[in-house]
Write an enzyme that holds these catalytic residues in place. Structure first.
Site: not given
Ligand code: RNT
Ligand code: ZN
Length: 417
Positions: A184, A225, A227, A258, A261, A285, A293, A295, A325
């Site tokens: 990523w 990954e 985003k 993810d 994202h 993720h 985003d 998390d 994640d």
């Molecule tokens: C960031 C990505 C990535 C991170 C991790 C820590 O937006 O989601 O995967 O969250 O690698």
């Molecule tokens: Zn991620």
């Protein structure tokens, strides 16, 4: 084994059997699906490499006491979490969790810097996954890493990613469980770019160089990954959805979806079967975006169930790597791991407890009335009794009994840090 739990399960098993669902078979299958638990929930994505603050457009908020400050504390906390999560799983590491002499930079990492983690994984009987850390580093200060226009910056990150792949393969080889190396990159612009293509060409070329070394696919899998945006990277990301999927499909690597994202109302559950039309494997993720985003800890919501059923219904468990994640520093961090991971497993179980044949046939027959009726009735089936039985069977606390263990641990261990 708990007597009440056993009795409840017996009743639940009979109710599911009436609907044509074999609960024992569902539990047998559930045991074989690993969830990759992200180590970075334990210390707010700080790692042990440098004192650099978290960059790359991601953010941990909160200052709940007891954060793991070193490798032994982090392992102790992960072990505590694992003891409260049913089943055999994996641990996802970031490069910044290397054990070095303090002088080694990220582009100098070697498998030996992770031998302690491999020993730990063997002790815990879990697999490992890897993530190069392309943020929180002076060489990422421009907001660009592997797609930077500056060759020195690009080369630095290419080297880091090449080394990351070797570490990932080392994990797979040492443990006999394939490791996913998730790439990523935070690369992007805050404001509207003039040239959208040049950074993408540079990224594709850099990635081609990164993956040029042939590694054993039995032990290692590359995943890229995508985003859409990040803090300070609102207008343009190099590794957009289309870029990452196209790259993954054309190079025969995996794509990483993810949950956070995409556009705020866009979900990943419907993307799973689409992506797997064009790549052999998919990495997830699983996260919970709240307005952005953010998390947040994964909760047992409709989208989580939709993700699980997208995997289970189409028999995609062997081709999908389910990773988590999220990072929340406002609550007990071990509880955060336990809540999110148990929810992911729970959602998988819920999908495994569907009368698959019946629903598939109803759909093929155009009997959408039955499809809807059965799906809705299933929602009040005694799913909880099956889940409790699974926890009991796997030797972890049933229902919220795990919470007192976390509270005790907080009192005895975390509060003394
Ligand atoms: C960031 C990505 C990535 C991170 C991790 C820590 O937006 O989601 O995967 O969250 O690698
Ligand atoms: Zn991620």
């Amino acid at each position: 084994m708990n007597k009440n739990t056993q009795e409840n399960y017996k009743i639940a098993r009979a109710i599911y059997a009436e609907a044509g669902v074999d609960t024992n078979a569902a539990l047998e299958k559930l045991r074989t699906i690993p969830v990759s638990i992200h180590c970075w929930q334990g210390d707010d994505v700080k790692g042990f490499m440098s004192g650099e603050e978290l960059t790359g457009g991601i953010q941990t908020t909160g200052n709940y006491p007891g954060r793991a400050r070193c490798v032994s504390e982090l392992r102790q906390d992960i072990s505590k979490a694992l003891s409260l999560i049913p089943g055999k799983h994996k641990l996802s590491l970031h490069a910044i969790y290397a054990e070095t002499d303090g002088k080694t930079d990220i582009n100098e990492l070697e498998p030996r810097h992770f031998s302690g983690w491999v020993d730990y994984a063997k002790e815990e009987n879990i697999g490992l996954d890897f993530n190069p850390t392309c943020f929180s580093h002076p060489m990422a200060a421009s907001g660009f890493t592997i797609s930077s226009a500056d060759k020195a910056v690009r080369d630095f990150w290419i080297e880091h990613c090449k080394r990351s792949r070797r570490i990932s393969e080392y994990f797979g080889r040492s443990l006999g469980i394939k490791s996913v190396n998730n790439l990523w990159f935070p690369d992007g612009y805050k404001d509207i770019p003039y040239d959208r293509m040049a950074p993408r060409i540079r990224m594709a070329e850099a990635l081609d160089e990164v993956i040029s070394e042939k590694l054993d696919p039995k032990y290692h899998l590359d995943a890229l990954e995508s985003k859409l945006f990040g803090i300070g990277v609102e207008s343009y990301t190099v590794a957009s959805n289309e870029f990452a999927l196209g790259y993954a499909a054309s190079r025969n690597i995996a794509y990483t979806l993810d949950s956070g994202h995409f556009h705020p109302t866009e979900v990943i559950s419907d993307k799973i079967s689409s992506v797997l039309m064009y790549t052999d494997e998919l990495n997830l993720h699983v996260s919970r975006p709240v307005r952005w985003d953010s998390d947040h800890v994964v909760i047992y919501d409709d989208e989580l169930n939709a993700v699980a059923s997208a995997i289970v219904r189409d028999g995609l468990t062997d081709r999908t790597h389910i990773g988590l994640d999220y990072f929340d520093a406002s609550i007990n961090r071990i509880a955060a791991w336990v809540i999110g991971t148990r929810n992911m497993i729970k959602a998988l179980l819920r999908s495994l407890l569907e009368p698959a044949e019946k629903l598939r046939n109803a759909e093929l027959d155009g009997d959408y009335t039955s499809r809807l009726a059965i799906t809705e009735e299933l929602k009040s089936y005694p799913f909880g009794a099956v889940w409790d039985h699974y926890c009991d069977l796997m030797g972890v606390p049933v229902r919220d009994k795990w919470l007192s263990e976390v509270k005790d641990y907080e009192k005895e261990v975390l509060s003394k840090r």
